[in-house]
Design a protein around this motif. Structure first.
Motif, PDB file in Angstrom:
ATOM      1  N   ASN A 443      -2.410   2.756  -4.621  1.00 60.01           N
ATOM      2  CA  ASN A 443      -3.171   2.379  -3.436  1.00 60.01           C
ATOM      3  C   ASN A 443      -4.043   3.563  -3.019  1.00 60.01           C
ATOM      4  OD1 ASN A 443      -3.980   0.807  -1.219  1.00 60.01           O
ATOM      5  ND2 ASN A 443      -2.459   1.768   0.088  1.00 60.01           N
ATOM      6  N   VAL A 444      -5.345   3.421  -3.247  1.00 65.12           N
ATOM      7  CA  VAL A 444      -6.297   4.483  -2.900  1.00 65.12           C
ATOM      8  C   VAL A 444      -6.692   4.289  -1.441  1.00 65.12           C
ATOM      9  CG1 VAL A 444      -8.490   5.570  -3.461  1.00 65.12           C
ATOM     10  CG2 VAL A 444      -7.115   4.533  -5.274  1.00 65.12           C
ATOM     11  N   LEU A 445      -6.397   5.280  -0.610  1.00 64.91           N
ATOM     12  CA  LEU A 445      -6.573   5.151   0.837  1.00 64.91           C
ATOM     13  C   LEU A 445      -7.978   5.526   1.262  1.00 64.91           C
ATOM     14  CD1 LEU A 445      -3.204   6.739   1.989  1.00 64.91           C
ATOM     15  CD2 LEU A 445      -3.705   4.331   1.596  1.00 64.91           C
ATOM     16  N   GLY A 446      -8.428   4.856   2.321  1.00 62.33           N
ATOM     17  CA  GLY A 446      -9.748   5.146   2.878  1.00 62.33           C
ATOM     18  C   GLY A 446      -9.637   5.496   4.348  1.00 62.33           C
ATOM     19  N   GLU A 447     -10.526   4.921   5.168  1.00 62.74           N
ATOM     20  CA  GLU A 447     -10.559   5.216   6.600  1.00 62.74           C
ATOM     21  C   GLU A 447      -9.576   4.326   7.354  1.00 62.74           C
ATOM     22  OE1 GLU A 447     -14.550   4.643   7.804  1.00 62.74           O
ATOM     23  OE2 GLU A 447     -15.329   6.391   6.740  1.00 62.74           O
ATOM     24  N   ASP A 448      -9.222   4.760   8.587  1.00 57.21           N
ATOM     25  CA  ASP A 448      -8.360   3.957   9.450  1.00 57.21           C
ATOM     26  C   ASP A 448      -9.114   2.738   9.955  1.00 57.21           C
ATOM     27  OD1 ASP A 448      -6.313   5.689   9.119  1.00 57.21           O
ATOM     28  OD2 ASP A 448      -6.554   6.723  11.029  1.00 57.21           O
ATOM     29  N   VAL A 449      -8.434   1.574   9.925  1.00 55.64           N
ATOM     30  CA  VAL A 449      -9.024   0.323  10.378  1.00 55.64           C
ATOM     31  C   VAL A 449      -8.039  -0.357  11.323  1.00 55.64           C
ATOM     32  CG1 VAL A 449      -9.906  -1.941   9.690  1.00 55.64           C
ATOM     33  CG2 VAL A 449     -10.350   0.045   8.252  1.00 55.64           C
ATOM     34  N   GLN A 450      -8.531  -0.886  12.451  1.00 57.30           N
ATOM     35  CA  GLN A 450      -7.689  -1.612  13.389  1.00 57.30           C
ATOM     36  C   GLN A 450      -7.444  -3.023  12.850  1.00 57.30           C
ATOM     37  OE1 GLN A 450      -6.487  -0.191  16.194  1.00 57.30           O
ATOM     38  NE2 GLN A 450      -5.316  -1.982  16.845  1.00 57.30           N
ATOM     39  N   VAL A 451      -6.169  -3.401  12.686  1.00 62.30           N
ATOM     40  CA  VAL A 451      -5.831  -4.721  12.170  1.00 62.30           C
ATOM     41  C   VAL A 451      -5.061  -5.490  13.236  1.00 62.30           C
ATOM     42  CG1 VAL A 451      -5.789  -3.914   9.790  1.00 62.30           C
ATOM     43  CG2 VAL A 451      -3.681  -3.897  11.105  1.00 62.30           C
ATOM     44  N   PRO A 452      -5.206  -6.826  13.296  1.00 65.36           N
ATOM     45  CA  PRO A 452      -4.549  -7.610  14.351  1.00 65.36           C
ATOM     46  C   PRO A 452      -3.045  -7.745  14.183  1.00 65.36           C
ATOM     47  CG  PRO A 452      -5.794  -9.046  12.881  1.00 65.36           C
ATOM     48  CD  PRO A 452      -6.132  -7.642  12.498  1.00 65.36           C
TER      49      PRO A 452
END
Length: 525
Positions: A443-452
């Motif tokens: 799992n290549v990680l990226g930026e933080d994202v708000q998820v519901p």
């Protein structure tokens, strides 16, 4: 005529008895023989609550548990067992039966309706909804099939739900309501058992999760720390003290080989050393004679040249031995000790006692498994998201451990056939848990994202090839399939199957998976 005191007492007793009888009728709402038409009587204690023209098929004097919900003109009956194994509801000569049937791997609701003992084929109005343990509701629509009506959509597992179906039979105005509850696969646990098993319960909700891309990968040897050991000279194996799977240190003897080539090289070294000794003695004598002016300088110079040549010959013979990893003779001239080049594990062994080997034969493979490579392939469209230095998490379905690392290599060329590039992550491998050949998810990680909706990564289990969590319901837990998205190794985004606010097993959910497996062995669909 005068009334005596005794007569007055008798009349009073009759009046009191009559008053008590009237009060009893008012309190009970009628006698046991009251018909259904008596529900509208002014002296009925439930008359105020029954202004909805609802039909209640219960015996007089019984408690009615649904009284407070009766503002929908529905007819409520206590369910009985029907001929098809479902819940049977009856009103006069009308009946409906509600059951779940599984056929061809799909579960659907079925409704059988009769009027005056005959099956109803047309003119029947059916509607309903199915409420899941997660709080989600699904509308139900039915279509006629043979002698029954069947729900259009199949019912996905888990089969833990409350279904309500409203039927209006031909010629009737008041609907007849059928209910069906299922708890298949429910893991029943008391609060004490949950506490004892240390099953932590959390609430699914919004969170910040790192965006990322997942790739299938495989653990491989770190080729920078893997050696194919060859003897570098031909010979016959005299001893093999090392075994496959053995942990060895640098310099550890792997095998002893008898080699005529080594015997010749060691003999050459010994001869060169003898010539060096003679040349050194001659040099010292000629030097002394020249200093005492006894011999000519030319003799001294010749002796010095011979000494230098002998030194070169010795160095040359020594370097030949060093090149093949041999040392000067300690026991036999022909015995060669093949040694480990570094610390590692013997992962391959291709020789046996008495076997003749060539100088370039690959007889041992040693790998230092303290670090390994997690290799994966990246398509052209994803190359922009996979760069050297990007943080990654590595997981495997074979065990629960996870590892973190960074992308150490991304291929600069695309394969002509696959149009993909190779990439790898160098993993520190304490305890050698990540073994070569193990399939993993990178799992290549990226930026933080708000998820519901998100859940703890420890809560997600693979059940029947699907990702799932165990949601908390009264009296235990039920498995709920979900579709997951991004993850940062600690939290997992839930795309489908779970709503915010649902309580789920976050810690030690593997215990519930184990219990589910035991229940599945006993449950036959």
């Amino acid at each position: 005529m005068a009334i005596t005191k005794k007569q007055k007492a008798a009349i009073a007793a009759i009046i009191i008895a009559g008053a008590l009888g009237c009060g009893a009728v008012l309190l009970t709402g009628g006698t046991k023989g009251s018909s259904e038409e008596d529900h509208g009587h002014a002296e009925h204690s439930e008359a105020k609550g029954h202004d909805d023209a609802e039909h209640h098929g219960k015996a007089a004097g019984e408690g009615h548990p649904d009284d407070k919900d009766h503002a929908d003109e529905e007819h409520h009956e206590t369910a009985k067992k029907g001929p098809h194994g479902g819940n049977l509801y009856t009103r006069g000569g009308d009946t409906i039966e509600l059951a779940m049937s599984e056929e061809g791997g799909e579960a659907r609701l079925r409704v059988w309706a009769t009027k005056a003992g005959k099956p109803v084929a047309g003119g029947l109005s059916l509607s309903g909804d199915l409420k899941r343990a997660t709080g989600e509701s699904e509308p139900l629509q039915f279509k006629p099939v043979k002698d029954f009506f069947q729900s259009d959509a199949s019912i996905d597992e888990p089969h833990v739900f409350d279904a309500t179906v409203t039927a209006v039979l031909p010629g009737e105005k008041a609907p007849l309501v059928a209910k069906l509850s299922k708890e298949e696969g429910k893991i029943e646990l008391t609060a004490e058992q949950v506490t004892k098993a240390a099953i932590g319960v959390q609430v699914a909700g919004p969170a910040k999760v790192q965006s990322g891309l997942q790739f299938p990968g495989e653990i491989r040897f770190n080729e920078d720390r893997t050696a194919h050991v060859v003897p570098r000279l031909a010979g016959v194996v005299e001893a093999v003290p090392a075994n496959i799977g053995q942990q060895v240190k640098k310099g550890h003897v792997l095998a002893i080989i008898a080699s005529t080539g080594l015997s010749e090289q060691r003999s050459e070294l010994l001869a060169a050393q003898r010539r060096l000794d003679l040349a050194l003695t001659t040099h010292d004598r000629e030097k002394k004679l020249w200093e005492e002016k006894i011999s000519a300088e030319q003799d001294f110079l010749q002796a010095r040249t011979a000494l230098q040549e002998a030194q070169i010959a010795v160095q040359n013979a020594q370097q030949k031995l060093v090149a093949i990893g041999a040392s000067a003779a300690s026991k036999g001239l022909n015995q060669f000790e093949l040694r480990a080049p570094f610390d590692g594990i013997i992962v391959e062994k291709h020789l046996a006692l008495g076997e003749a080997v060539k100088e370039d034969a690959n007889i041992f493979t040693i790998s230092d498994l303290s670090t390994v490579w997690a290799e994966f392939v990246v398509s052209a469209k994803d190359l922009g998201h996979v760069r050297v230095g990007e943080k990654v998490t590595i997981s495997s379905t074979s065990f629960d451990s996870k590892a973190e690392g960074t992308v150490s290599y991304v291929g600069s060329l695309l394969g002509e056939q696959t149009r993909t590039a190779k990439a790898r992550v160098t993993l520190v491998n304490p305890g050698m848990a990540w073994r070569p050949g193990l399939f993993v998810t990178v799992n290549v990680l990226g930026e933080d994202v708000q998820v519901p909706v998100s859940v703890s990564s420890d809560a997600v289990q693979e059940i029947n090839g699907q990702n799932a969590v165990f949601i908390a319901v009264p009296g235990g837990f039920v498995v709920q399939p979900i579709k997951i998205g991004r993850t940062n190794g600690k939290l997992v985004e839930v795309l489908e199957g779970l709503k915010p606010g649902v309580r789920y097993a976050a810690a030690n959910s593997f215990i519930l998976k184990s219990e589910l497996g035991k229940a599945s062995a006993e449950h036959a669909h």
